[in-house]
Design a protein around this motif. Structure first.
Motif, PDB file in Angstrom:
ATOM      1  N   UNK A  16       0.809  -1.206   0.000  1.00  0.00           N
ATOM      2  CA  UNK A  16       0.000   0.000   0.000  1.00  0.00           C
ATOM      3  C   UNK A  16       0.851   1.268   0.000  1.00  0.00           C
ATOM      4  N   UNK A  17       1.919   1.297   0.802  1.00  0.00           N
ATOM      5  CA  UNK A  17       2.644   2.535   1.043  1.00  0.00           C
ATOM      6  C   UNK A  17       4.002   2.620   0.354  1.00  0.00           C
ATOM      7  N   UNK A  18       4.670   1.501   0.159  1.00  0.00           N
ATOM      8  CA  UNK A  18       6.065   1.538  -0.302  1.00  0.00           C
ATOM      9  C   UNK A  18       6.226   1.006  -1.721  1.00  0.00           C
ATOM     10  N   UNK A  19       5.510  -0.032  -2.049  1.00  0.00           N
ATOM     11  CA  UNK A  19       5.712  -0.703  -3.334  1.00  0.00           C
ATOM     12  C   UNK A  19       5.584   0.208  -4.548  1.00  0.00           C
ATOM     13  N   UNK A 248       3.408  15.600   3.414  1.00  0.00           N
ATOM     14  CA  UNK A 248       2.496  14.530   3.821  1.00  0.00           C
ATOM     15  C   UNK A 248       1.315  14.425   2.863  1.00  0.00           C
ATOM     16  N   UNK A 249       0.698  15.555   2.547  1.00  0.00           N
ATOM     17  CA  UNK A 249      -0.459  15.534   1.651  1.00  0.00           C
ATOM     18  C   UNK A 249      -0.062  15.085   0.247  1.00  0.00           C
ATOM     19  N   UNK A 254      -0.364  11.110  -3.929  1.00  0.00           N
ATOM     20  CA  UNK A 254       0.275  10.249  -4.929  1.00  0.00           C
ATOM     21  C   UNK A 254      -0.172   8.800  -4.764  1.00  0.00           C
ATOM     22  N   UNK A 255      -0.164   8.307  -3.517  1.00  0.00           N
ATOM     23  CA  UNK A 255      -0.553   6.914  -3.277  1.00  0.00           C
ATOM     24  C   UNK A 255      -2.025   6.691  -3.593  1.00  0.00           C
ATOM     25  N   UNK A 256      -2.875   7.622  -3.186  1.00  0.00           N
ATOM     26  CA  UNK A 256      -4.303   7.462  -3.441  1.00  0.00           C
ATOM     27  C   UNK A 256      -4.611   7.509  -4.933  1.00  0.00           C
ATOM     28  N   UNK A 267      -6.257  15.249  -6.477  1.00  0.00           N
ATOM     29  CA  UNK A 267      -6.213  14.416  -5.269  1.00  0.00           C
ATOM     30  C   UNK A 267      -5.236  15.001  -4.254  1.00  0.00           C
ATOM     31  N   UNK A 268      -4.090  15.497  -4.721  1.00  0.00           N
ATOM     32  CA  UNK A 268      -3.123  16.121  -3.813  1.00  0.00           C
ATOM     33  C   UNK A 268      -3.744  17.347  -3.141  1.00  0.00           C
TER      34      UNK A 268
END
Length: 300
Positions: A16-19, A248-249, A254-256, A267-268
């Motif tokens: 979810x966070x790193x890949x 942070x945002x 980016x991930x979302x 989204x950002x």
């Protein structure tokens, strides 16, 4: 059983966070570009807010559009041409609005609004008639996931130049935020700090334009600064907190956008808006924080 569950959770968190950043170079470049923007644009937003110029930042973001569009007209999606065009257009609008405000009955906010509306209409007209819908979307909403190495180095260079400029102008900028009349009376730095700040504002908006587009770039300035204001009154911590909120945002956005397949720039900005709303509610200077410290609550 617990070991397998922890392994599963760690794998899910990794995916979810790193890949996305570990596997894809475009995600790493986007994150690096957002880091550069966070350490330069967010502090600029703090001074915009303290100088009551947040809407001026929005106007300037639109004012760079015709210069970038003319650069696009002559050289296509050229990083150098669009950067130079955007900087020139932004500086022209900033100086022209200041001259009009000093030489006529119009105030600077009114002259700025007039010039930015003209600039926005001209820029959209140029891109719409000479390009296509894809080019127009690129200009208006940016392509943070398409940052190449030259664009990334440009963002890093602008961030370094901005930090150096803020370090040089820090004291007069702080004084101008607190008491501009006093600064004008005791120092010759007032016009230097004012126009120097506008120049830094323009180049940061151009940097944000390459990543987030004309319509979204000012969000990376205003929203983290406004969120940080609910947590502290000191300018130094506010600058650092605004940069941290921005990074942070950007990371969350980016991930979302990657996992949900949503457009990245909006989204950002929505993630920045969520941080602002949370700070508005639970920050030390926010609604609940002020209620908690109110005399009525303390007596109860």
């Amino acid at each position: 059983m617990s070991a397998s569950l922890s392994d599963l959770l760690s794998l899910d968190l990794w995916a979810l966070l790193v890949q996305p950043f570990a596997e894809f170079g475009f995600m790493r470049r986007a994150l690096a570009g957002c880091l550069a923007l966070s350490v330069s644009a967010a502090p600029m937003g703090v001074f915009l807010m303290l100088r009551r110029m947040s809407m001026t930042g929005d106007a300037m973001a639109h004012a760079i559009l015709p210069g970038a569009a003319i650069g696009y007209l002559f050289a296509g999606l050229s990083l150098g041409a669009m950067t130079i065009g955007g900087i020139v257009a932004g500086l022209v609008v900033a100086v022209a609005s200041g001259l009009v405000a000093r030489g006529t009955v119009l105030r600077e906010d009114a002259s700025m609004a007039a010039f930015y509306l003209i600039s926005l209409a001209l820029g959209v007209l140029i891109v719409s008639t000479r390009g296509n819908n894809v080019d127009l979307l690129h200009v208006l909403f940016g392509t943070v996931l398409s940052l190449d190495d030259p664009a990334l180095w440009l963002l890093v260079g602008i961030a370094g130049f901005t930090l150096l400029g803020l370090a040089v102008l820090y004291r007069p900028l702080v004084l101008e935020c607190l008491d501009p009349a006093f600064l004008r009376s005791v120092s010759r730095w007032s016009p230097v700090s004012h126009y120097g700040f506008l120049a830094l504002l323009v180049i940061n908006l151009v940097a944000g334009f390459h990543a987030l587009g004309t319509l979204m770039s000012v969000g990376l300035m205003v929203l983290p600064a406004a969120a940080a204001r609910f947590w502290t009154r000191a300018i130094g911590p506010m600058l650092g907190l605004a940069s941290g909120f921005a990074l942070l945002a950007c990371s969350v956005g980016l991930l979302l956008s990657y996992h949900a397949d949503w457009p990245t720039s909006p989204v950002i900005v929505m993630a920045l808006g969520l941080l602002y709303l949370v700070s508005l509610l639970v920050g030390r200077q926010g609604l609940l924080g002020r209620w908690w410290r109110s005399p009525v609550h303390l007596k109860a």
